[in-house]
Design an enzyme around this catalytic site. Sequence first.
Site, PDB file in Angstrom:
ATOM      1  CG  ASP A 172      -2.556  -8.468   1.087  1.00  0.00           C
ATOM      2  OD1 ASP A 172      -1.877  -8.640   1.858  1.00  0.00           O
ATOM      3  OD2 ASP A 172      -3.492  -7.956   1.247  1.00  0.00           O
TER       4      ASP A 172
ATOM      5  CG  HIS B 123      -1.939  -1.053   1.275  1.00  0.00           C
ATOM      6  ND1 HIS B 123      -2.795  -1.413   0.210  1.00  0.00           N
ATOM      7  CD2 HIS B 123      -2.276  -1.934   2.193  1.00  0.00           C
ATOM      8  CE1 HIS B 123      -3.464  -2.452   0.543  1.00  0.00           C
ATOM      9  NE2 HIS B 123      -3.155  -2.527   1.643  1.00  0.00           N
TER      10      HIS B 123
ATOM     11  CG  HIS C 272      -6.118  -5.615   2.213  1.00  0.00           C
ATOM     12  ND1 HIS C 272      -5.569  -6.257   2.925  1.00  0.00           N
ATOM     13  CD2 HIS C 272      -7.331  -5.048   2.705  1.00  0.00           C
ATOM     14  CE1 HIS C 272      -6.244  -6.324   4.084  1.00  0.00           C
ATOM     15  NE2 HIS C 272      -7.304  -5.684   3.914  1.00  0.00           N
TER      16      HIS C 272
ATOM     17  CG  ASP D 282      -4.419 -10.110   3.841  1.00  0.00           C
ATOM     18  OD1 ASP D 282      -4.376 -10.450   2.768  1.00  0.00           O
ATOM     19  OD2 ASP D 282      -4.252  -8.981   4.200  1.00  0.00           O
TER      20      ASP D 282
HETATM   21 ZN    ZN Z   1      -3.796  -7.239   2.975  1.00  0.00          ZN
END
Ligand code: ZN
Length: 263
Positions: free
Chosen positions: A117, A80, A119, A198
Amino acid sequence: MLLEQFEGWSEGRKATEDELRLCHTADHVTRVRSVEGVEWLDYDTVATPTTFDAAALAAGISIEAALRGAFALVRPPGHHALPERAMGFCIFNNVAVAARHAVHKHGLERVAIIDFDVHHGNGTEDIFSDDEHVLMASIFQHPFYPYSGTEDPAPNMHNVPLAAGSGSKELRRAVTGTWLPALEEFRPQVVFFSAGFDAHVEDDMAMLRFTDGDYGWVTEQVKTVADRHADGRMVSLLEGGYALGALGRSAVQHIRVLAGLNA
Ligand code: ZN
């Protein structure tokens, strides 16, 4: 035990500030280095005076892992982190720094980044959009934090958003329908994984339903491309993963395939 099958553990080294600036602004690097006390760099990213060393070490280990072909067991995660700021637990973008290092310092022309991931890797996408040397293929829960990755991605971005509740079937469709054809055409010289765990069903950070075995399967699929075009060169960097039992078991599945160990 898996660890006993490996030699050559390395504690790695910190990335230099020049290396961090391959992907980050000088202002961001200086800001993190200058943290005093406890500072919030983002609404969920906190830093202290030791954060710079930890984050520079994560980025430096990622660079070294890329040179050796290794799994980089690092935190903080990176995908991120934006050029000019920290975001979502991420200080420096480990996979981006290592991938750009491979291009700029080692002359590679085609580097693939696989991000599984849960996200969206918005920082990595921001850094490499329209970069002819990099292909990024990802899955992520959508709509979900950081609410990016679906609006007009650059042609080198192969994003597959997955609805909450998606599991093995939807992952397989994304990989075989989108990732593998794009990777075949791109013919990467090395494959990086932004390996977040995750999306596991036991991880309550999000609402995808991947299993331990899915992480082995997705690694096998990508390995076929790496074996064909990149002489098997793969490097993997830990991103998210918050259910520790699932994280450990899933990472073992992933590493066994990376290392060519029998299941
Ligand atoms: Zn994540």
